[in-house]
Design a protein around this motif. Structure first.
Motif, short mmCIF file in Angstrom:
data_model
loop_
_atom_site.label_atom_id
_atom_site.label_comp_id
_atom_site.label_asym_id
_atom_site.label_seq_id
_atom_site.Cartn_x
_atom_site.Cartn_y
_atom_site.Cartn_z
N ASN A 173 33.84 39.34 33.00
CA ASN A 173 33.33 39.70 34.33
C ASN A 173 34.20 39.13 35.44
N PHE A 200 34.53 39.25 39.96
CA PHE A 200 33.75 39.55 41.16
C PHE A 200 34.59 39.33 42.41
N TYR A 219 33.69 38.48 46.42
CA TYR A 219 32.69 38.15 47.42
C TYR A 219 33.38 38.00 48.78
N PHE A 260 32.09 44.26 41.64
CA PHE A 260 32.30 43.50 40.43
C PHE A 260 32.76 44.42 39.30
N LEU A 310 36.43 35.56 48.39
CA LEU A 310 36.41 34.75 47.18
C LEU A 310 36.35 35.63 45.95
N SER A 344 33.49 35.25 35.11
CA SER A 344 32.50 34.62 34.24
C SER A 344 32.49 35.31 32.89
#
Lengths: 113, 113
Positions: free
Chosen positions: A31, A33, A35, A48, A90, A94
C-alpha cells in the motif's frame, strides 16, 4: 534502515505547470498513499494504491492524478498547478495489515506562485 | 463517516512534567485501530503508539501511554516525564480498513525547559 523517500523537500512551481512529486519505499509494502497536510485540517487523503497499476481516489482527488508503475514507486501529479495546491505533501506506505500503521516520508513543501 | 477530533490546537508542558493530549472519534465500526503519530520539526511523521479497539488494556510505550475509553470514543495520549525532544505536532488517527486512515487536525506540543 527502512524508509520512504520523497524526492524533493521544497518545490516552487508556477501556476499552470505540470508537477510531479515522487515517492519511493524500500520496504516492499503493497500500500502507498499521498496525503496533503494543511494547518488546522490535519492530513487529507488524495489518492492511494494497494497494488501496482491500481489506484483509488481519496477524499480530495480533484486536480491530482497518480501513477504506480512499480511496487516501490508512487507518483503524485498535479496536472495544472494552482495556488490553492500550495501545501505540504506527505507520502506513506504500509503492509496490507490493519494494525501495522503507516511509514511516512519527510514531506514535500510545494509552493505554487 | 469516520471523523477524528483533536480539540487542543496547542499545548505546553514543563520539562519533566506530564501532559495529556485529547482525541475523540466517531464511528459505527466495532473493530478498529487507533494511533498517535508524532511529527517533529524535521517533519517526518513517526508512529508513537497504537491501540486495538477490542483490547481493553491501555497501550503503553515507555513514557507514552493511552487512556482508551471505547464507549466514550475517546483516545487520549499521556506523556510522562516530558523531554525537550517531545516537542512536536501530535496527530491522532483512526483506521478500520487498511486503506482508510483518518487523522485529526493535530496538537502542537511545546516543552518548556
Amino acid at each position: 534502515d527502512v524508509k520512504v523517500t520523497q524526492s524533493s523537500r521544497y518545490l516552487v512551481k508556477r501556476t499552470g505547470e505540470k508537477v510531479f512529486l515522487e515517492c519511493v519505499q524500500d520496504m516492499d509494502h503493497e500500500n502507498m498513499f499521498w496525503y496533503r497536510q494543511d494547518p488546522g485540517l490535519g492530513l487529507r487523503l488524495i489518492y492511494f494504491s494497494y497494488d501496482v497499476k491500481m489506484k483509488e481516489k481519496g477524499d480530495i482527488p480533484e486536480g491530482y492524478s497518480v501513477s504506480r508503475e512499480k511496487k516501490e514507486r508512487f507518483s503524485l501529479i498535479l496536472e495544472s498547478a494552482s495556488t490553492n495546491q500550495t501545501s505540504m505533501y506527505l507520502c506513506a506506505s504500509s503492509l496490507p495489515v490493519l494494525d501495522y500503521g503507516y511509514t511516512f516520508g519527510s514531506g514535500t513543501r510545494l509552493t505554487v506562485v | 463517516a469516520q471523523t477524528v477530533t483533536q480539540s487542543q490546537p496547542e499545548m505546553s508542558v514543563q520539562e519533566a512534567e506530564t501532559v495529556t493530549l485529547s482525541c475523540t472519534y466517531d464511528t459505527s465500526e466495532s473493530d478498529y485501530y487507533l494511533f498517535w503519530y508524532k511529527q517533529p520539526p524535521s517533519r517526518q511523521m513517526i508512529l508513537v503508539i497504537r491501540q486495538e479497539a477490542y483490547k481493553q488494556q491501555n497501550a503503553t510505550e515507555n513514557r507514552f501511554s493511552v487512556n482508551f475509553q471505547k464507549a466514550a470514543k475517546s483516545f487520549s495520549l499521556k506523556i510522562s516525564d516530558s523531554q525537550l525532544g517531545d516537542a512536536a505536532m501530535y496527530f491522532c488517527a483512526f483506521e478500520y480498513n487498511n486503506n482508510d486512515m483518518r487523522f485529526g487536525a493535530g496538537t502542537r506540543l511545546t516543552v518548556k525547559p
